[in-house]
Design an enzyme around this catalytic site. Sequence first.
Site, PDB file in Angstrom:
ATOM      1  N   LEU A  64       0.816  -1.215   0.000  1.00 58.54           N
ATOM      2  CA  LEU A  64       0.000   0.000   0.000  1.00 58.54           C
ATOM      3  C   LEU A  64       0.849   1.264   0.000  1.00 58.54           C
ATOM      4  O   LEU A  64       0.318   2.363  -0.078  1.00 58.54           O
ATOM      5  CB  LEU A  64      -0.928  -0.005   1.223  1.00 58.54           C
ATOM      6  CG  LEU A  64      -1.847  -1.229   1.321  1.00 58.54           C
ATOM      7  CD1 LEU A  64      -2.527  -1.272   2.681  1.00 58.54           C
ATOM      8  CD2 LEU A  64      -2.876  -1.214   0.201  1.00 58.54           C
ATOM      9  N   ARG A  65       2.158   1.106   0.154  1.00 55.56           N
ATOM     10  CA  ARG A  65       3.114   2.210   0.147  1.00 55.56           C
ATOM     11  C   ARG A  65       2.930   3.168   1.328  1.00 55.56           C
ATOM     12  O   ARG A  65       3.381   4.320   1.272  1.00 55.56           O
ATOM     13  CB  ARG A  65       3.055   2.983  -1.177  1.00 55.56           C
ATOM     14  CG  ARG A  65       3.548   2.211  -2.393  1.00 55.56           C
ATOM     15  CD  ARG A  65       4.893   1.562  -2.159  1.00 55.56           C
ATOM     16  NE  ARG A  65       5.557   1.154  -3.389  1.00 55.56           N
ATOM     17  CZ  ARG A  65       6.556   0.290  -3.433  1.00 55.56           C
ATOM     18  NH1 ARG A  65       6.980  -0.283  -2.330  1.00 55.56           N
ATOM     19  NH2 ARG A  65       7.133  -0.031  -4.569  1.00 55.56           N
ATOM     20  N   ASP A 305       0.675  -9.717  -5.964  1.00 56.40           N
ATOM     21  CA  ASP A 305       1.983  -9.117  -5.686  1.00 56.40           C
ATOM     22  C   ASP A 305       1.981  -7.656  -6.110  1.00 56.40           C
ATOM     23  O   ASP A 305       2.899  -7.169  -6.767  1.00 56.40           O
ATOM     24  CB  ASP A 305       3.109  -9.882  -6.389  1.00 56.40           C
ATOM     25  CG  ASP A 305       4.477  -9.548  -5.803  1.00 56.40           C
ATOM     26  OD1 ASP A 305       4.520  -9.085  -4.654  1.00 56.40           O
ATOM     27  OD2 ASP A 305       5.498  -9.743  -6.487  1.00 56.40           O
TER      28      ASP A 305
END
Length: 427
Positions: A64-65, A305
């Site tokens: 999700l950064r 991924d």
Amino acid sequence: MHILIRNGRVIDPASGLDQVGDVAIADGKILAVGTAPTDFTPTQTIDASGCWVLPGLVDLAVRLREPGHEHAGMLHSEMQAAVAGGVTSLVCPPDTDPVLDEQGLVEMLKFRAEKQHKARLFPMGALTQGLKGDTLTEMAELTESGCVAFGQADVPMANTQALARALAYATTFGFSVWLRPLDKDLGKGVAASGPSATRMGLAGVPVAAETIALHTIFELIRGTQTRVHLCRLSSAAGVALLRQAKAQGLNVTADVSIHSLLLTDADIGFFDSSARLIPPLRQQADRDALAAALADGTIDALVSDHTPVEEDAKVKPFAEAEPGASAVELLLSAAILWSQRDGVPLLRALQTVTSAPIDVLGSAVDAFLGRLEVGGPADVCIVDPQAQWTVQPSALLSQAKSTPFNGMQLPGQVRTTLVDGAVVFSR
């Protein structure tokens, strides 16, 4: 809300259910599957005629950064991308910035995710502090904060003694350890070793980088029976070792990414940096072995991924480009395409993205997730199976747009997604 989903083809891979019927939802739970109670009065009715009604998808690998990119609002965009792809539960790897190795970081991430009112977030805690591979994290405290497992993301464990200690500790407390099998020294290349990498002059990652790591992991858990999940297998040789380990009774599960399942190193084309991935795309024989293993259950789950990479980090020479691709919106279509291409029964293909990932997570999560069961959470996705759509990066909801599936036509498209009985996405 009382919601009635009418006249859809209701498919629950976990139970084998596949029939036209209704799904009744009340107070966030599934009230009935097949036929709604006669006294049920819906406040909203959704006509699913011609559509599939599926359990919400479960994705075991979605970056999700955040923490790290709060300024870009990536948590919002990536959660929105997830529900647009029908994903209602997701596992976030620990390689954020900073790494998920402290209680406060995990609690803040869960709090921010819950405020989005989108998909369910299950964080994975770092196995070692800073993912440096030496000092173990406080796993018990991280579990209390909501971590469902512990891993190193894509960072290999160079210190075998530290890995042995981590596995022994996890076994004592019943924790699950997730590892990407990769030898630190052999895994430094940028493409899979083989004719394509040689022709392009790219540093190769040999299959031995995966198999050596697998041998080490299997030997370490042979006596402890630690629950180990192997992330993103990429080779036929790796599949053979996994098959042997399961036959010997080792407590292991595994997943494969949609990229390794459907693409090969030939898809790198002329140094296409969108195909710069970890693990690297391998040869056709590897793809075939991975597909066969996923079909027969040797490999348990299919994952997106999802690793969003901003454009500036991708518009570089192949070897310098940051690895990763936006993929969570493609997971369902990839599973359907695999089913069609390889002749895999539809229920098995859908199982790999619904109930099978929940089985991997085990007691760390609600066992009713990934299933359409009376009394379970009303996480549902409604899919138009006749829709054919072309992957256009600009149309992806993920903030990062890079994908090696660019221009590919995919089958099936999510029409509506519900989480806890609330509509969180509608196309």
